[in-house]
Design a protein around this motif. Structure first.
Motif, PDB file in Angstrom:
ATOM      1  N   GLY A  20       0.811  -1.212   0.000  1.00 55.97           N
ATOM      2  CA  GLY A  20       0.000   0.000   0.000  1.00 55.97           C
ATOM      3  C   GLY A  20       0.842   1.259   0.000  1.00 55.97           C
ATOM      4  O   GLY A  20       0.568   2.201  -0.750  1.00 55.97           O
ATOM      5  N   LEU A  72      -1.757   2.637   7.569  1.00 51.68           N
ATOM      6  CA  LEU A  72      -3.076   2.058   7.363  1.00 51.68           C
ATOM      7  C   LEU A  72      -3.924   2.921   6.436  1.00 51.68           C
ATOM      8  O   LEU A  72      -4.500   2.422   5.462  1.00 51.68           O
ATOM      9  N   PHE A  73      -4.006   4.204   6.693  1.00 54.26           N
ATOM     10  CA  PHE A  73      -4.851   5.085   5.898  1.00 54.26           C
ATOM     11  C   PHE A  73      -4.359   5.165   4.450  1.00 54.26           C
ATOM     12  O   PHE A  73      -5.142   5.130   3.503  1.00 54.26           O
ATOM     13  N   THR A  75      -2.797   2.855   2.860  1.00 57.07           N
ATOM     14  CA  THR A  75      -3.140   1.580   2.226  1.00 57.07           C
ATOM     15  C   THR A  75      -4.622   1.511   1.903  1.00 57.07           C
ATOM     16  O   THR A  75      -5.005   1.061   0.815  1.00 57.07           O
ATOM     17  N   GLU A  76      -5.454   1.954   2.824  1.00 57.42           N
ATOM     18  CA  GLU A  76      -6.900   1.952   2.570  1.00 57.42           C
ATOM     19  C   GLU A  76      -7.234   2.754   1.316  1.00 57.42           C
ATOM     20  O   GLU A  76      -7.984   2.288   0.444  1.00 57.42           O
ATOM     21  N   VAL A  80      -8.454   1.147  -2.516  1.00 52.27           N
ATOM     22  CA  VAL A  80      -9.849   1.326  -2.927  1.00 52.27           C
ATOM     23  C   VAL A  80     -10.025   2.362  -4.037  1.00 52.27           C
ATOM     24  O   VAL A  80     -10.795   2.158  -4.968  1.00 52.27           O
ATOM     25  N   SER A 101      -6.797  -9.002  -0.253  1.00 49.89           N
ATOM     26  CA  SER A 101      -6.466  -7.687   0.294  1.00 49.89           C
ATOM     27  C   SER A 101      -7.505  -7.193   1.279  1.00 49.89           C
ATOM     28  O   SER A 101      -7.152  -6.654   2.332  1.00 49.89           O
ATOM     29  N   ILE A 102      -8.783  -7.354   0.978  1.00 47.39           N
ATOM     30  CA  ILE A 102      -9.806  -6.871   1.898  1.00 47.39           C
ATOM     31  C   ILE A 102      -9.790  -7.684   3.187  1.00 47.39           C
ATOM     32  O   ILE A 102      -9.960  -7.130   4.272  1.00 47.39           O
ATOM     33  N   LEU A 105      -6.772  -6.424   5.037  1.00 51.54           N
ATOM     34  CA  LEU A 105      -7.028  -5.058   5.499  1.00 51.54           C
ATOM     35  C   LEU A 105      -7.901  -5.064   6.743  1.00 51.54           C
ATOM     36  O   LEU A 105      -7.625  -4.342   7.705  1.00 51.54           O
ATOM     37  N   ARG A 106      -8.944  -5.856   6.739  1.00 51.17           N
ATOM     38  CA  ARG A 106      -9.807  -5.941   7.931  1.00 51.17           C
ATOM     39  C   ARG A 106      -9.029  -6.466   9.135  1.00 51.17           C
ATOM     40  O   ARG A 106      -9.211  -5.968  10.250  1.00 51.17           O
ATOM     41  N   GLN A 109      -6.846  -3.606  10.336  1.00 48.53           N
ATOM     42  CA  GLN A 109      -7.688  -2.594  10.983  1.00 48.53           C
ATOM     43  C   GLN A 109      -8.024  -3.010  12.412  1.00 48.53           C
ATOM     44  O   GLN A 109      -7.965  -2.194  13.333  1.00 48.53           O
TER      45      GLN A 109
END
Length: 116
Positions: A20, A72-73, A75-76, A80, A101-102, A105-106, A109
């Protein structure tokens, strides 16, 4: 100096964050406003500081809470957004499927929630 925090991430979770952060220097199209929204001083700072954060994540080094949040942000958004991020090109450029990836990511998070 901010306290440094170790977060117990799997190798796959670390790969997600590193990918990310690295995507901002690849297929993504960052703008100064987006970089600032993510906590960087601008696009150059995103690329420079994001690279440092990515290397530390990969090396399993501790980071400040602010750097974990920025990783994190960043990468989010890059995962997306097709406007400024990698979006639909993510799987091609990172080798990580959208489904993988999702899920990762979860998981990340959940591990990073509540970092001050």
């Amino acid at each position: 100096m901010a306290d440094l925090l170790e977060v117990d991430l799997t190798d796959e979770e670390r790969t997600l964050l590193v990918s990310g952060l690295n995507e901002w220097g690849g297929s993504a199209r960052p703008t100064p406003d987006v970089a600032k929204l993510m906590g960087f001083g601008g696009v150059e700072a995103l690329l420079r500081e994001g690279g440092v954060i990515a290397r530390k994540v990969k090396a399993r080094e501790p980071l400040s809470a602010a750097d974990w949040r920025r990783a994190l942000f960043a990468t989010e958004i890059v995962f997306v957004s097709d406007l400024v991020g990698s979006g639909v090109d993510w799987a091609t450029t990172t080798g990580l499927t959208d489904e993988q990836s999702i899920r990762l990511l979860r998981d990340v998070q959940r591990k990073l929630v509540g970092l001050a």
